[in-house]
Scaffold this motif. Structure first.
Motif, PDB file in Angstrom:
ATOM      1  N   PHE A 102     -31.481  14.146  -6.389  1.00  0.00           N
ATOM      2  CA  PHE A 102     -32.156  14.695  -7.093  1.00  0.00           C
ATOM      3  C   PHE A 102     -33.702  15.837  -6.663  1.00  0.00           C
ATOM      4  CE2 PHE A 102     -32.714   9.701  -7.941  1.00  0.00           C
ATOM      5  CZ  PHE A 102     -32.840   9.577  -9.192  1.00  0.00           C
ATOM      6  N   GLN A 103     -33.913  16.702  -7.695  1.00  0.00           N
ATOM      7  CA  GLN A 103     -34.761  17.855  -7.132  1.00  0.00           C
ATOM      8  C   GLN A 103     -35.389  17.893  -5.499  1.00  0.00           C
ATOM      9  OE1 GLN A 103     -36.241  18.052 -11.070  1.00  0.00           O
ATOM     10  NE2 GLN A 103     -34.719  20.263 -11.741  1.00  0.00           N
ATOM     11  N   ALA A 104     -36.471  16.535  -6.014  1.00  0.00           N
ATOM     12  CA  ALA A 104     -36.918  15.991  -4.681  1.00  0.00           C
ATOM     13  C   ALA A 104     -36.183  15.512  -3.570  1.00  0.00           C
ATOM     14  CB  ALA A 104     -38.375  16.092  -5.003  1.00  0.00           C
ATOM     15  N   PRO A 105     -36.534  15.050  -2.864  1.00  0.00           N
ATOM     16  CA  PRO A 105     -35.929  14.189  -1.532  1.00  0.00           C
ATOM     17  C   PRO A 105     -36.043  13.145  -2.034  1.00  0.00           C
ATOM     18  CG  PRO A 105     -37.170  15.749  -0.544  1.00  0.00           C
ATOM     19  CD  PRO A 105     -37.464  16.276  -1.718  1.00  0.00           C
ATOM     20  N   ALA A 106     -37.233  12.460  -2.843  1.00  0.00           N
ATOM     21  CA  ALA A 106     -37.235  11.113  -3.514  1.00  0.00           C
ATOM     22  C   ALA A 106     -37.347   9.743  -2.164  1.00  0.00           C
ATOM     23  CB  ALA A 106     -37.081  11.180  -4.664  1.00  0.00           C
ATOM     24  N   LEU A 107     -37.708  10.329  -0.689  1.00  0.00           N
ATOM     25  CA  LEU A 107     -37.598   9.666   0.003  1.00  0.00           C
ATOM     26  C   LEU A 107     -38.401   8.560   0.585  1.00  0.00           C
ATOM     27  CD1 LEU A 107     -36.540  12.363   2.660  1.00  0.00           C
ATOM     28  CD2 LEU A 107     -34.561  10.229   1.950  1.00  0.00           C
ATOM     29  N   TYR A 108     -38.898   7.766   0.095  1.00  0.00           N
ATOM     30  CA  TYR A 108     -39.771   6.688   0.582  1.00  0.00           C
ATOM     31  C   TYR A 108     -40.648   6.643   2.111  1.00  0.00           C
ATOM     32  CZ  TYR A 108     -37.418   3.554  -3.206  1.00  0.00           C
ATOM     33  OH  TYR A 108     -36.790   3.547  -4.545  1.00  0.00           O
ATOM     34  N   PRO A 109     -41.810   7.403   2.214  1.00  0.00           N
ATOM     35  CA  PRO A 109     -42.410   7.776   2.929  1.00  0.00           C
ATOM     36  C   PRO A 109     -42.692   6.322   4.127  1.00  0.00           C
ATOM     37  CG  PRO A 109     -44.178   7.797   1.043  1.00  0.00           C
ATOM     38  CD  PRO A 109     -42.531   7.540   0.995  1.00  0.00           C
TER      39      PRO A 109
END
Lengths: 275, 285, 278
Positions: A102-109
């Motif tokens: 995606f445009q942003a990493p969209a990693l789960y913090p």
């Protein structure tokens, strides 16, 4: 002339169908909101060959992201035909045929870097030992092996996006879909990641579809560039990038590179992108 | 509009159905013992919804009770729900006004004076974790011993409860302008008063209104609870307590509904004030 | 006279000390300043009560409250068991759990959610403690009715917060799960529940204060002869204010300690949330 821009779908399937990964025929997508109908895509026909790196480029609102999302079964076509690996996008999604960045990493913090990469593997029901092995392999591949115990928010933006690429690669999909993955990064980081991605693509031989609005990025990475125009989203031209297969960052100053870049800009102008 | 109203109405209808079923079920024993020996099952079923002191009154009974206690008695009568609501609302409003003034003054102090910030902030935050309402009876009695009776002790408790959300909300709000906005004021070499009037105060409004809604509800709770310990003659708390003593369930429920109405009214009033400001600001707070 | 001088000295040197101390940087000064302020308030209170002979039926001195705390320790213990352990704690746990469960169920239906959510915020704005007399009627005078009040008070804040938490998942994160062909329960378990945890903790903390208020105030409407709320209301009437203050000190301790405990657990569980990152 572009071989993979096919106006007649029947002719396309007649051609070596096995080598075509994504095929769209007269695809249209419209959104309904508040009683207003917006046409995002209209009459898009396109085929993407196995092993190619295809960029979708165009100004905001040209539907390039919508097209990518439709391939990923995140949007539903209003009309026309779309296949991924010869299947419907939904089947392809359920068979985990592609990885999406995606445009942003969209990693789960709340997950460590390593466990973020293992997320799709968990969902797909892979054994724990195999998961750990895969995560290690692909984190090494993006050069972040030593950061696997860290948490995403302890990493820089560029590193986070590399983790998300490792995550998309971890289940070894034949197709990698990327939606402006480096759009939010500074240009120097972006250069480094472009080089990195190019080498990654060369070494894995996978098919990649890449959405961007940067001309140099598209030319540098792609074997083919699909130029799109807005209102409604359409394909203006498909441009072959006849540069050497092995590319370094310096190639961007070569006359051949600039010629292709110029053609892309001309195509964008023809599509009224600068109006 | 319909899209929004349909789910709400359905859930409301469902709630009514559940309520009626529960009323029949809960009041069945009561209705049986009070019924004549030759009562038919149908009569008993109907009787469950018409008890004088039901375990759970049916919704229509509460509405009838509210109607009669609002409209069938002069406002000055002790039986008038309007009187009781007004007594409680007056104390709550007075308390809220006190809290508003004190809360804002203290917040301004905390934001501008470092000593106040460091000394008080911890206590203000900690006090939100403490059941402050527990001191209500004592405050009322002690102030009564000191000769203060009537609305003032109730207003003080209401104010004490609503003070904290207003103070913390205003501190947050006055501190909400970001460094860039503050630096801009610095480049104008604006005075402290100018920064306050043109930046901090306008920015704090987005925090004041939500805090005010919480505070208004708390003020109401404070006023009601403050009416419990002294055996006050008037007020919704007094109605709850006397209803509880004499088993007048209808009276309790009517008072409870009235209290909820007051709370909604208070929140709606704050919303209205907020709407005025939002209009002025082009649709955003 | 000497009390007046002491008070005057306190009024002069106290703020001076606070001002000096608050200039300091570092956590020591940050902790010491509010502690000094608290100590000053206590000192002033003590001086006023003892020095000016304030009758203890108006305001007992802090020293008297400490003594009362010691002498009434067994009473306080019994009240603690009755109010906190029997009514507040189970009520808080049941109400919060039920709220969370209801949120998970409502999450399945957008229609129901749109209907219940306004209702939930409506109830949150209501003076819910007022249901205490009704609960007494239904569940009797003992702790059951208090627990019931606490259940009702804590249910809706959890419902509203948990629903907001479940809805707060970003579109990109949800698309990611979709691109993996994840099942609903997988998305719930791996994405939406962890993502909702900070909201759940917000509700748990809010509920811990609400529960204590509910438990104590509900006892104002009648109890067997035990419990913190009962003690407060009866001892106030008998002018034993030192006992009342001791109960209030205990309530404050229970409230702030349980809040602190929850905050610590929250920090350990949701260490990744922006508000805790270092």
């Amino acid at each position: 002339m572009a071989v993979d821009l096919v106006m007649a779908p029947a002719a396309a399937s007649a051609r070596a169908a096995a080598s075509i990964v994504v095929e769209a025929a007269d695809l249209a997508i419209a959104f309904e909101s508040g009683g207003q109908r917006t046409t995002a895509l209209e009459g898009v026909s396109l085929a993407i060959n196995r092993g190619s790196f295809v960029s979708l480029i165009g100004p905001s609102g040209c539907g390039k992201t919508t097209l990518l999302r439709a391939i990923a079964d995140l949007e539903q076509p209003t009309s026309g035909r779309l296949t991924v690996n010869g299947m419907s996008p939904e089947r392809a999604r359920l068979e985990r045929a592609y990885g999406y960045v995606f445009q942003a990493p969209a990693l789960y913090p709340w997950r460590s870097v390593e466990r973020n990469v293992m997320l799709p593997l968990e969902i797909m029901g892979m054994a724990a030992a195999e998961r750990r092995q895969r995560a290690a392999r692909y984190l090494d591949l993006v050069g972040l092996g030593e950061f696997r115990r860290r948490f995403p928010w302890q990493l820089s933006g560029g590193m986070q996006q590399r983790v998300s690429i490792a995550r998309a690669l971890s289940f070894e999909p034949a197709l990698l879909l990327m939606d402006e993955p480096f759009g939010a990064l500074d240009e120097i980081t972006r250069d480094g990641l472009n080089l990195h991605l190019h080498q990654l693509w060369r070494s894995t031989g996978m098919t990649a579809v890449f959405v961007t609005h940067s001309i140099p990025e598209a030319v540098y990475l792609s074997t083919r560039i699909v130029v799109m125009s807005p209102r409604p989203g359409k394909v203006v031209e498909v441009i072959d990038v006849d540069l050497a297969a092995e590319r370094d960052l310096d190639i961007r100053e070569s006359p051949a590179f600039l010629r292709v870049a110029h053609r892309v800009r001309e195509a964008l102008r023809a599509g009224h992108s600068y109006d | 509009m319909i899209r929004r109203a349909a789910p709400l109405l359905s859930v409301f209808a469902l709630l009514l159905v559940v309520w009626y079923v529960a009323a029949v079920w809960l009041n069945l024993d009561l209705a049986r013992t009070l019924a004549d020996d030759d009562a038919t099952p149908r009569q008993i079923w109907l009787a469950t919804l018409a008890q004088d002191r039901p375990l759970l009154p049916a919704p229509h009974q509460i509405i009838v009770e509210m109607w009669t206690s609002i409209f069938d008695h002069p406002v000055t009568s002790a039986k008038s729900l309007v009187l009781h609501a007004a007594v409680t609302a007056y104390a709550a409003a007075l308390g809220l006004a006190i809290a508003l003034v004190l809360g804002i003054v203290l917040a301004v102090g905390i934001v501008h004076v470092r000593t106040l910030d460091r000394s008080l902030m911890l206590w203000i935050i900690a006090s939100q974790t403490v059941p402050i309402l527990a001191i209500a009876p004592m405050v009322v009695v002690v102030l009564g011993n000191a000769g203060l009776t009537g609305v003032l002790p109730k207003a003080l408790i209401a104010g004490y409860l609503s003070f904290f959300p207003i103070a913390t909300g205003m501190v947050k709000g006055l501190r909400s302008p970001d460094p860039m906005q503050r630096d801009l004021m610095r480049t104008y070499s604006a005075s402290g008063v100018q920064v306050f009037a043109r930046l901090r105060w306008p920015a704090s409004m987005a925090f004041l209104f939500p805090a005010l809604k919480v505070a208004a509800t708390l003020a109401l709770v404070g006023a009601i609870v403050a009416e419990l310990p002294t055996g006050a003659q008037a007020g919704l708390g007094a109605r709850l307590l006397s209803g509880s003593y004499y088993g007048q369930t209808l009276q309790i429920w009517a008072a409870l509904f009235m209290a909820s109405l007051l709370a909604l009214l208070a929140v709606a009033l704050v919303d209205l004030l907020q709407l005025g400001l939002v209009r002025q600001r082009g649709g955003r707070l | 006279m000497s009390a007046g001088v002491a008070l005057l000295l306190l009024a002069i040197f106290g703020p001076l000390g606070l001002a000096l101390l608050s200039r300091g940087e570092g956590w020591a000064a940050r902790v010491a300043t509010p502690l000094l302020f608290g100590a000053m308030v206590l000192a002033a209170w003590q001086i006023v009560c003892v020095g000016f002979g304030v009758p203890s039926i108006l305001l007992p001195a802090p020293s008297q409250i400490v003594v009362a705390f010691g002498t009434h320790l067994s009473t306080l213990g019994v009240d603690f068991v009755q109010t906190v352990l029997r009514a507040v704690l189970p009520g808080w746990a049941i109400g919060s759990a039920a709220g969370l469960l209801a949120a998970l169920l409502l999450d399945r239906s957008a229609f129901l959610r749109r209907g219940v959510l306004p209702l939930g915020s409506l109830v949150s704005a209501m003076p819910v403690v007022g249901i205490a007399p009704i609960m007494v009627m239904w569940f009797g005078f003992d702790w059951q009715s208090k627990a019931a009040v606490v259940v009702v008070m804590t249910f809706f804040p959890m419902l509203v917060n948990a629903l907001a938490g479940l809805e707060s998942t970003g579109a990109m994160e949800r698309d990611l799960m979709r691109s993996y062909g994840a099942r609903d329960w997988q998305t719930m378990l791996k994405l939406r529940l962890p993502n909702a945890l900070p909201f759940v903790f917000t509700a748990l903390k809010l509920n811990s204060t609400l529960a204590l208020i509910g438990g104590i105030v509900a006892e104002f409407f009648g109890t067997p002869i035990v419990g913190m709320g009962f003690r407060i209301s009866t001892e106030v009437a008998r002018m034993n204010l030192d006992v009342v203050w001791a109960e209030i000190v205990m309530a404050a301790l229970v409230g702030s300690l349980s809040f602190a405990a929850l905050a610590l657990i929250e920090r350990a569980v949701t260490f990744w949330h922006p508000s805790f990152r270092e």
